[in-house]
Design a protein around this motif. Structure first.
Motif, short mmCIF file in Angstrom:
data_model
loop_
_atom_site.label_atom_id
_atom_site.label_comp_id
_atom_site.label_asym_id
_atom_site.label_seq_id
_atom_site.Cartn_x
_atom_site.Cartn_y
_atom_site.Cartn_z
N LEU A 237 0.83 -1.17 0.17
CA LEU A 237 0.25 -0.03 0.07
C LEU A 237 0.77 1.25 -0.09
CD1 LEU A 237 -2.72 1.41 0.26
CD2 LEU A 237 -2.70 0.97 2.76
N GLY A 238 2.01 1.33 0.76
CA GLY A 238 2.79 2.33 0.70
C GLY A 238 3.51 2.62 -0.61
N ILE A 239 3.76 1.62 -1.17
CA ILE A 239 4.38 1.94 -2.67
C ILE A 239 3.26 2.12 -3.43
CG2 ILE A 239 5.24 0.52 -4.81
CD1 ILE A 239 6.75 -1.46 -2.86
N ALA A 240 1.89 1.75 -3.42
CA ALA A 240 0.91 2.11 -4.42
C ALA A 240 0.66 3.71 -4.08
CB ALA A 240 -0.22 1.29 -4.18
N GLN A 241 0.70 3.98 -3.08
CA GLN A 241 0.34 5.68 -2.54
C GLN A 241 1.53 6.64 -3.20
OE1 GLN A 241 0.28 4.94 1.93
NE2 GLN A 241 -2.14 4.84 1.86
N ALA A 242 2.58 6.08 -2.90
CA ALA A 242 3.71 6.84 -3.37
C ALA A 242 3.76 6.78 -5.11
CB ALA A 242 5.10 6.23 -3.05
N LEU A 243 3.31 5.70 -5.60
CA LEU A 243 3.38 6.07 -7.07
C LEU A 243 2.03 6.65 -7.77
CD1 LEU A 243 4.34 2.19 -8.18
CD2 LEU A 243 5.70 4.36 -8.33
N ASP B 59 -4.47 -7.88 -4.33
CA ASP B 59 -4.40 -8.52 -2.82
C ASP B 59 -5.22 -9.65 -2.70
OD1 ASP B 59 -2.95 -7.09 -0.18
OD2 ASP B 59 -4.61 -8.45 0.13
N ILE B 60 -4.90 -10.43 -1.93
CA ILE B 60 -5.88 -11.53 -1.76
C ILE B 60 -7.03 -11.29 -0.75
CG2 ILE B 60 -4.26 -12.60 0.42
CD1 ILE B 60 -4.98 -15.15 -0.62
N GLU B 61 -6.78 -10.50 0.17
CA GLU B 61 -7.47 -9.93 1.14
C GLU B 61 -8.58 -8.79 0.55
OE1 GLU B 61 -7.40 -8.73 5.83
OE2 GLU B 61 -5.47 -8.88 4.73
N GLN B 62 -9.75 -9.16 0.24
CA GLN B 62 -10.60 -8.07 -0.48
C GLN B 62 -10.95 -6.99 0.23
OE1 GLN B 62 -12.20 -9.19 -3.76
NE2 GLN B 62 -12.38 -6.85 -3.37
N ALA B 63 -11.35 -7.06 1.55
CA ALA B 63 -11.63 -5.93 2.65
C ALA B 63 -10.82 -4.86 2.36
CB ALA B 63 -12.16 -6.36 3.91
N ALA B 64 -9.41 -5.28 2.77
CA ALA B 64 -8.28 -4.56 2.76
C ALA B 64 -8.13 -3.73 1.38
CB ALA B 64 -6.98 -5.12 3.11
N LEU B 65 -8.28 -4.68 0.39
CA LEU B 65 -7.99 -4.12 -0.87
C LEU B 65 -9.11 -3.08 -1.56
CD1 LEU B 65 -6.77 -4.43 -3.69
CD2 LEU B 65 -8.39 -6.20 -4.41
N ASP B 66 -10.45 -3.32 -0.94
CA ASP B 66 -11.38 -2.25 -1.23
C ASP B 66 -11.20 -1.09 -0.41
OD1 ASP B 66 -12.68 -4.31 -2.75
OD2 ASP B 66 -14.18 -4.85 -1.24
N THR B 67 -10.75 -1.19 0.77
CA THR B 67 -10.51 0.02 1.54
C THR B 67 -9.32 0.99 1.01
OG1 THR B 67 -11.08 -0.93 3.59
CG2 THR B 67 -9.62 0.74 3.81
N ALA B 68 -8.41 0.05 0.51
CA ALA B 68 -7.12 0.65 -0.24
C ALA B 68 -7.30 1.48 -1.45
CB ALA B 68 -5.96 -0.11 -0.32
N VAL B 69 -8.17 1.05 -2.35
CA VAL B 69 -8.61 1.48 -3.36
C VAL B 69 -9.38 2.82 -3.24
CG1 VAL B 69 -10.16 1.02 -5.62
CG2 VAL B 69 -8.41 -0.84 -4.72
N ALA B 70 -10.23 2.33 -2.12
CA ALA B 70 -11.29 3.79 -1.91
C ALA B 70 -10.55 4.80 -1.44
CB ALA B 70 -12.36 3.25 -0.83
N ASN C 53 -8.21 11.35 -5.99
CA ASN C 53 -8.28 11.52 -7.45
C ASN C 53 -7.19 10.77 -7.99
OD1 ASN C 53 -10.62 13.39 -7.25
ND2 ASN C 53 -9.12 15.06 -6.73
N ALA C 54 -6.69 9.89 -7.41
CA ALA C 54 -5.86 8.98 -8.30
C ALA C 54 -6.60 7.96 -9.05
CB ALA C 54 -4.82 8.19 -7.23
N ASP C 55 -5.83 7.55 -10.19
CA ASP C 55 -6.22 6.68 -11.38
C ASP C 55 -6.00 5.35 -10.74
OD1 ASP C 55 -7.51 5.59 -13.20
OD2 ASP C 55 -6.58 6.53 -14.95
N VAL C 56 -6.70 4.71 -10.14
CA VAL C 56 -6.52 3.34 -9.64
C VAL C 56 -7.62 2.23 -9.51
CG1 VAL C 56 -4.79 4.47 -7.77
CG2 VAL C 56 -7.28 4.01 -7.09
N ALA C 57 -7.35 1.15 -9.49
CA ALA C 57 -8.23 0.22 -9.55
C ALA C 57 -7.64 -0.99 -8.45
CB ALA C 57 -8.78 -0.47 -10.99
#
Length: 279
Positions: free
Chosen positions: A20-26, A37-48, A54-58
């Motif tokens: 997540l730290g890398i995703a945020q920095a990029l 990620d394998i953990e759906q809830a954590a993934l959803d929270t990170a993407v949200a 306003n980052a272009d992420v999925a």
């Protein structure tokens, strides 16, 4: 890759911790990011959370220890963003017992996530990066345990493997316009000690690196709880991608131990220096 804005990255283990730290920095640098990620809830929270900036992420859920799921995640990345420039093989687990305690299942799980997912990630995404001809970077997360055997056997073996794979492929992929970096973090604030929360049922009930809660494990847990901020690691990785660093380390805490290892290797050569047969 000195210009990151507008590029596309695929990051595994991106729901929390270093990923997540890398995703945020990029994302902050203008990179479009597919979080995996394998953990759906954590993934959803990170993407949200990133989308709110306003980052272009999925996001795409995948068990990276299964090659087919990683391949499907790559397909979704291309479908969403059209291409990929940066691969971050970051997903990792801390499973595995010590000598006399390990099991086949714990080796299979640790090798599958920590090492084979890196092999498959490069196998799957390498050609995708080559295809567009714009260059790219592959960053794979090993550990300080990839430079000195400091944890349990299966963890050490997989992390040494990631370092060896990265070192060996760096000159080969450089000729194809792809830089290769290996990240060797020390104590970072992650959930690595609780990896079993994401253990796939097919492996059964296996031992984990914090089994027994002995003094060494307790000290490691405390060090991780008070470790380096993953976002700081993310910024180091961003800089490492821009500068094509072969090795990315997070601190100097283990430098003396690693220097001692190298000194021991040098001493081994010194012992036989005058005995080498003439050819």
């Amino acid at each position: 890759m000195q210009q990151l804005e507008g590029k596309v990255a695929f990051v595994t283990g991106a729901g929390s911790g270093i990923g997540l730290g890398i995703a945020q920095a990029l994302a902050a640098a203008g990179v479009k990011v597919m979080l995996c990620d394998i953990e759906q809830a954590a993934l959803d929270t990170a993407v949200a959370g990133l989308s709110a900036t306003n980052a272009d992420v999925a996001g795409v859920r995948a068990d990276v220890s299964l090659k087919d799921e990683l391949r499907k995640a790559a397909d979704e990345t291309i479908a969403r963003f059209g291409k990929v420039h940066i691969l971050v093989n970051n997903a990792g687990v801390g499973g595995g017992g010590d000598y006399g305690e390990w099991t086949d299942a714990s080796w299979d799980w640790t090798i599958g996530v920590n090492l084979m997912s890196v092999v498959w990630g490069i196998e799957i995404f390498g050609p995708l990066i080559e295809k567009h001809g714009e260059g790219g970077q592959i960053v794979s997360t090993a550990s300080i345990a990839g430079l000195v055997a400091a944890v349990n056997p299966s963890y050490n073996v997989t992390k040494y493997g990631v370092v060896a794979l990265s070192e060996g492929l760096r000159p080969t992929l450089a000729e194809r316009g792809i830089g290769v970096s290996v990240l060797c973090p020390g104590f970072i604030r992650t959930q690595i000690m609780d990896s079993r929360r994401n253990l796939p049922p097919r492996f059964g009930d296996i031992e984990e690196m914090n089994e027994g809660a002995n003094e060494i494990v307790a000290a490691a847990r405390e060090a991780i709880e008070h470790g380096i901020d993953p976002r700081y690691v993310g910024e180091l990785v961003r800089e490492g991608i821009e500068g094509d660093w072969p090795y990315i380390v997070t601190d100097t805490e283990f430098e003396p131990i690693i220097a001692e290892r190298f000194a021991n290797i040098t001493a081994a050569f010194d012992r036989i220096r005058d005995r080498v047969p003439q050819r």
